[in-house]
Design a protein around this motif. Sequence first.
Motif, PDB file in Angstrom:
ATOM      1  N   ARG A  86       0.750  -1.180  -0.098  1.00 38.23           N
ATOM      2  CA  ARG A  86       0.074   0.121   0.082  1.00 38.23           C
ATOM      3  C   ARG A  86       0.754   1.272   0.023  1.00 38.23           C
ATOM      4  NH1 ARG A  86      -3.708   1.980  -2.247  1.00 38.23           N
ATOM      5  NH2 ARG A  86      -4.733   0.044  -2.241  1.00 38.23           N
ATOM      6  N   GLN A  87       1.730   1.327   0.860  1.00 35.32           N
ATOM      7  CA  GLN A  87       2.881   2.447   0.954  1.00 35.32           C
ATOM      8  C   GLN A  87       3.318   2.674  -0.346  1.00 35.32           C
ATOM      9  OE1 GLN A  87       6.100   2.736   3.652  1.00 35.32           O
ATOM     10  NE2 GLN A  87       5.910   4.892   3.721  1.00 35.32           N
ATOM     11  N   LYS A  88       3.758   1.789  -1.054  1.00 33.80           N
ATOM     12  CA  LYS A  88       4.597   1.873  -2.470  1.00 33.80           C
ATOM     13  C   LYS A  88       3.561   2.495  -3.456  1.00 33.80           C
ATOM     14  CE  LYS A  88       8.079  -1.340  -1.473  1.00 33.80           C
ATOM     15  NZ  LYS A  88       8.666  -2.636  -1.883  1.00 33.80           N
ATOM     16  N   ILE A  89       2.205   1.858  -3.452  1.00 34.24           N
ATOM     17  CA  ILE A  89       1.305   2.483  -4.431  1.00 34.24           C
ATOM     18  C   ILE A  89       1.069   4.031  -4.091  1.00 34.24           C
ATOM     19  CG2 ILE A  89      -1.293   2.278  -4.848  1.00 34.24           C
ATOM     20  CD1 ILE A  89      -1.100  -0.699  -4.597  1.00 34.24           C
ATOM     21  N   ASP A  90       0.688   4.223  -2.800  1.00 37.20           N
ATOM     22  CA  ASP A  90       0.661   5.768  -2.428  1.00 37.20           C
ATOM     23  C   ASP A  90       1.810   6.364  -2.912  1.00 37.20           C
ATOM     24  OD1 ASP A  90      -1.527   4.878  -1.275  1.00 37.20           O
ATOM     25  OD2 ASP A  90      -0.962   4.867   0.833  1.00 37.20           O
ATOM     26  N   MET A  91       3.128   6.028  -2.685  1.00 35.57           N
ATOM     27  CA  MET A  91       4.306   6.823  -3.241  1.00 35.57           C
ATOM     28  C   MET A  91       4.129   7.180  -4.736  1.00 35.57           C
ATOM     29  SD  MET A  91       7.714   5.184  -1.234  1.00 35.57           S
ATOM     30  CE  MET A  91       7.733   5.567   0.483  1.00 35.57           C
ATOM     31  N   VAL A  92       3.732   5.988  -5.440  1.00 35.79           N
ATOM     32  CA  VAL A  92       3.600   6.146  -6.731  1.00 35.79           C
ATOM     33  C   VAL A  92       2.646   7.189  -7.153  1.00 35.79           C
ATOM     34  CG1 VAL A  92       2.837   4.992  -9.033  1.00 35.79           C
ATOM     35  CG2 VAL A  92       4.553   3.782  -7.581  1.00 35.79           C
ATOM     36  N   ARG A  93       1.534   7.141  -6.584  1.00 33.41           N
ATOM     37  CA  ARG A  93       0.469   8.092  -7.000  1.00 33.41           C
ATOM     38  C   ARG A  93       0.805   9.397  -6.483  1.00 33.41           C
ATOM     39  NH1 ARG A  93      -5.148   5.288  -5.383  1.00 33.41           N
ATOM     40  NH2 ARG A  93      -5.863   7.040  -6.595  1.00 33.41           N
ATOM     41  N   ARG A  94       1.236   9.520  -5.293  1.00 35.95           N
ATOM     42  CA  ARG A  94       1.330  11.114  -4.794  1.00 35.95           C
ATOM     43  C   ARG A  94       2.390  11.560  -5.409  1.00 35.95           C
ATOM     44  NH1 ARG A  94       3.055   9.845   0.063  1.00 35.95           N
ATOM     45  NH2 ARG A  94       0.965   9.114   0.880  1.00 35.95           N
ATOM     46  N   HIS A  95       3.364  10.879  -5.541  1.00 35.22           N
ATOM     47  CA  HIS A  95       4.587  11.456  -6.455  1.00 35.22           C
ATOM     48  C   HIS A  95       4.529  11.701  -8.150  1.00 35.22           C
ATOM     49  CE1 HIS A  95       6.612  12.598  -2.776  1.00 35.22           C
ATOM     50  NE2 HIS A  95       5.986  11.247  -2.399  1.00 35.22           N
TER      51      HIS A  95
END
Length: 168
Positions: A86-95
């Motif tokens: 989840r944190q990796k998906i969030d990083m991809v989306r946020r950045h």
Amino acid sequence: MTRILTFGAFDLLHYGHLRLLARVRAMGEHLIVGLATDDIIMAGGKPKPYYSHAIRREMLLHTRHVDAVLTLDGPIDGTGRVKIIRQKIDMVRRHQITLVAMGQDWEGEYEFLTPWCDVVYIERTPGISSTTLRNTLGGGYAPLDTGPGADGDRWRDRAAGRETSESG
């Protein structure tokens, strides 16, 4: 603009890491590293990193290839080789990442990110890895605590062969 993200521990930063970072950076204009914390590395069954998260972050930022370092600290929500999803998906989306690049030893493990970005696997540099370095050293090293709050100046003096007093 191609924004690239890679993940790792980058402990015992070596020429294999630097070659990987150079090849990845050549694929785009902005390279971000998702750097695992010490606790996340150890939770994955690896030994405590030689360098603290703060020092590993600093070393990566001192290379000419890395533009930013993000902290990868969990929670652990994966059951396979990839422990944090989840944190990796969030990083991809946020950045607004357009490409995730990983070493070929992770081939097929990051396909869960393809709804949001492209994923590529980069050939590793033969004959070098942090594990190889650790084994070559015979495990005879103690992790350094040279991060914020540690007495880094005293450690550097000792490493340079200069005597220091324990009182300062």
